[in-house]
Design a protein around this motif. Structure first.
Motif, PDB file in Angstrom:
ATOM      1  N   ARG A   1       0.123  11.552   5.707  1.00  8.68           N
ATOM      2  CA  ARG A   1      -1.333  11.490   5.560  1.00  8.68           C
ATOM      3  C   ARG A   1      -2.017  12.767   6.048  1.00  8.68           C
ATOM      4  NH1 ARG A   1      -5.810  12.264   5.552  1.00  8.68           N
ATOM      5  NH2 ARG A   1      -7.617  10.868   5.658  1.00  8.68           N
TER       6      ARG A   1
ATOM      7  N   GLU B   1      -7.232   3.371   2.616  1.00  9.49           N
ATOM      8  CA  GLU B   1      -8.563   3.962   2.753  1.00  9.49           C
ATOM      9  C   GLU B   1      -9.395   3.756   1.500  1.00  9.49           C
ATOM     10  OE1 GLU B   1      -8.240   7.999   4.935  1.00  9.49           O
ATOM     11  OE2 GLU B   1      -6.192   7.489   4.320  1.00  9.49           O
ATOM     12  N   SER B   2      -8.758   3.889   0.344  1.00 12.39           N
ATOM     13  CA  SER B   2      -9.483   3.678  -0.914  1.00 12.39           C
ATOM     14  C   SER B   2      -9.967   2.244  -1.034  1.00 12.39           C
ATOM     15  CB  SER B   2      -8.581   4.030  -2.100  1.00 12.39           C
ATOM     16  OG  SER B   2      -8.172   5.379  -2.047  1.00 12.39           O
ATOM     17  N   ASP B   3      -9.100   1.284  -0.637  1.00  8.84           N
ATOM     18  CA  ASP B   3      -9.476  -0.125  -0.718  1.00  8.84           C
ATOM     19  C   ASP B   3     -10.609  -0.457   0.244  1.00  8.84           C
ATOM     20  OD1 ASP B   3      -7.563  -0.483  -2.628  1.00  8.84           O
ATOM     21  OD2 ASP B   3      -6.068  -1.316  -1.278  1.00  8.84           O
TER      22      ASP B   3
ATOM     23  N   GLY C   1       0.831  -1.191   0.000  1.00 14.41           N
ATOM     24  CA  GLY C   1       0.000   0.000   0.000  1.00 14.41           C
ATOM     25  C   GLY C   1       0.867   1.243   0.000  1.00 14.41           C
ATOM     26  N   SER C   2       0.257   2.391  -0.243  1.00 14.72           N
ATOM     27  CA  SER C   2       0.989   3.652  -0.264  1.00 14.72           C
ATOM     28  C   SER C   2       0.222   4.700   0.524  1.00 14.72           C
ATOM     29  CB  SER C   2       1.213   4.127  -1.699  1.00 14.72           C
ATOM     30  OG  SER C   2      -0.022   4.357  -2.346  1.00 14.72           O
TER      31      SER C   2
ATOM     32  N   ALA D   1       4.574   7.697  -0.603  1.00  9.61           N
ATOM     33  CA  ALA D   1       4.533   7.996  -2.035  1.00  9.61           C
ATOM     34  C   ALA D   1       5.405   9.187  -2.407  1.00  9.61           C
ATOM     35  CB  ALA D   1       3.083   8.259  -2.465  1.00  9.61           C
TER      36      ALA D   1
ATOM     37  N   TYR E   1      -0.083   8.940   0.904  1.00 10.66           N
ATOM     38  CA  TYR E   1       0.218  10.192   0.228  1.00 10.66           C
ATOM     39  C   TYR E   1      -0.461  11.339   0.970  1.00 10.66           C
ATOM     40  CZ  TYR E   1      -4.143   8.407  -1.758  1.00 10.66           C
ATOM     41  OH  TYR E   1      -5.382   7.845  -1.907  1.00 10.66           O
TER      42      TYR E   1
ATOM     43  N   SER F   1      -4.618   7.581   1.502  1.00 14.72           N
ATOM     44  CA  SER F   1      -3.816   6.376   1.349  1.00 14.72           C
ATOM     45  C   SER F   1      -4.582   5.361   0.523  1.00 14.72           C
ATOM     46  CB  SER F   1      -3.479   5.767   2.719  1.00 14.72           C
ATOM     47  OG  SER F   1      -4.642   5.236   3.333  1.00 14.72           O
ATOM     48  N   SER F   2      -3.842   4.429  -0.057  1.00 12.08           N
ATOM     49  CA  SER F   2      -4.490   3.376  -0.838  1.00 12.08           C
ATOM     50  C   SER F   2      -5.302   2.460   0.067  1.00 12.08           C
ATOM     51  CB  SER F   2      -3.435   2.563  -1.592  1.00 12.08           C
ATOM     52  OG  SER F   2      -2.537   1.944  -0.690  1.00 12.08           O
TER      53      SER F   2
END
Length: 291
Positions: A151, A38-40, A28-29, A72, A31, A35-36
């Motif tokens: 973050r 949270e998106s997932d 995961g990343s 990132a 930024y 973050s990825s």
């Protein structure tokens, strides 16, 4: 066709029962502002179609996993090895436990155990917990805080650019529906702390050993300490009161003395000023002749 883990989770749990995985590798990343992960999680909690009223429900057990998180912006990497995760998703709520060994690439490592719960619903009452997090750490590398800084960098000012050191102890954190944060620190020890700030002027803070015990909260424009005991190389403090968050320790016109003057409550602070200036240069003005 390809059957992904997300597809499996969204099947009827009565048909698949518990989902058990071993030897999983996750990446995961993080930024600025997100973050990825949270998106997932947002995708995971969606229903199969907009017309469906059924939320995702699952019980997931992951053993001997390895997770990798990447900043990132800088490309720095942190890993969690020998990890075990138990995750339960019910009616949109996520709760679980995780344990493993955390490390920074090329740096030190330490053990961590954590329990967590997240309720993403928007209709949570102001004083109810939107999320909770409990951590038990043993020599846990503080450089992981760099990911949190990345973050939060778009919404919180005055955060350090880099943190190093390790910590041992227990922390319980709760985030309420009104946005307030509440934390309980139980004999938390921080060793070999190195903190780098890039603005308003570049400077580095260091401390060999610090201890924290008590409760702290951030609510609205106030930082509240309750029976908070702190010891460092250069000072000891007992705080039972509130400070406005509009004053930082690193602002161009702010310092620890102006911060203490805004206290609403009571505090006892014993400071070795010369040692303070050596550990946290630039925090307060100290004459060269001070001993």
């Amino acid at each position: 066709s390809v059957l992904t883990v997300l597809n499996l989770i969204r099947l009827d749990p009565a048909r698949i029962g518990e989902l058990s995985l071993r030897g999983v590798e996750l990446t995961g990343s993080v930024y600025r502002g997100g973050s990825s992960i949270e998106s997932d999680l947002a995708a995971l909690l969606k229903t199969e179609s907009d017309s469906s009223d059924e939320a995702t429900t699952a019980v997931i057990a992951i053993q001997d996993a390895r997770a990798m998180l990447v900043d990132a912006t800088t490309g720095k990497r942190w890993s969690l090895d020998q990890a075990n995760l138990d995750l339960r998703i019910t009616e949109g709520q996520i709760e679980g436990e995780i344990a493993g060994v955390a490390s920074e690439t090329g740096g030190s490592d330490g053990a961590i155990e954590s329990t967590f719960r997240v309720d993403p619903k928007e209709s949570i009452a102001a004083q109810d917990a939107k999320w909770t997090l409990s951590l038990h750490a043993e020599s846990f590398p503080l450089s992981v805080a760099d990911l949190m800084v990345r973050r939060l960098s778009e919404t919180v000012e005055g955060l350090p650019e880099h943190v190093a050191g390790d910590t041992t102890g227990q922390i319980a954190i709760r985030g309420n529906g009104d946005g307030s944060l509440h934390a309980k620190l139980d004999q938390v020890r921080v060793r070999n702390l190195q903190t780098v700030f890039a603005s308003p002027l570049p400077h580095r803070w260091s401390n060999s050993l610090a201890t924290f015990d008590g409760k702290i909260a951030v609510s609205g424009e106030w930082l509240v300490g309750q029976e908070m005991n702190v010891t460092t190389d250069f000072a000891s403090a007992n705080i039972d009161g509130a400070f406005p968050t509009s004053i930082s320790l690193t602002g161009a016109d702010d310092n620890v003395l102006s911060w203490l003057q805004t206290l609403q409550g009571k505090a006892r602070v014993d400071v070795d000023l010369a040692a303070l200036d050596r550990a946290l240069p630039g925090l307060i003005p100290v004459r060269d002749q001070a001993e």
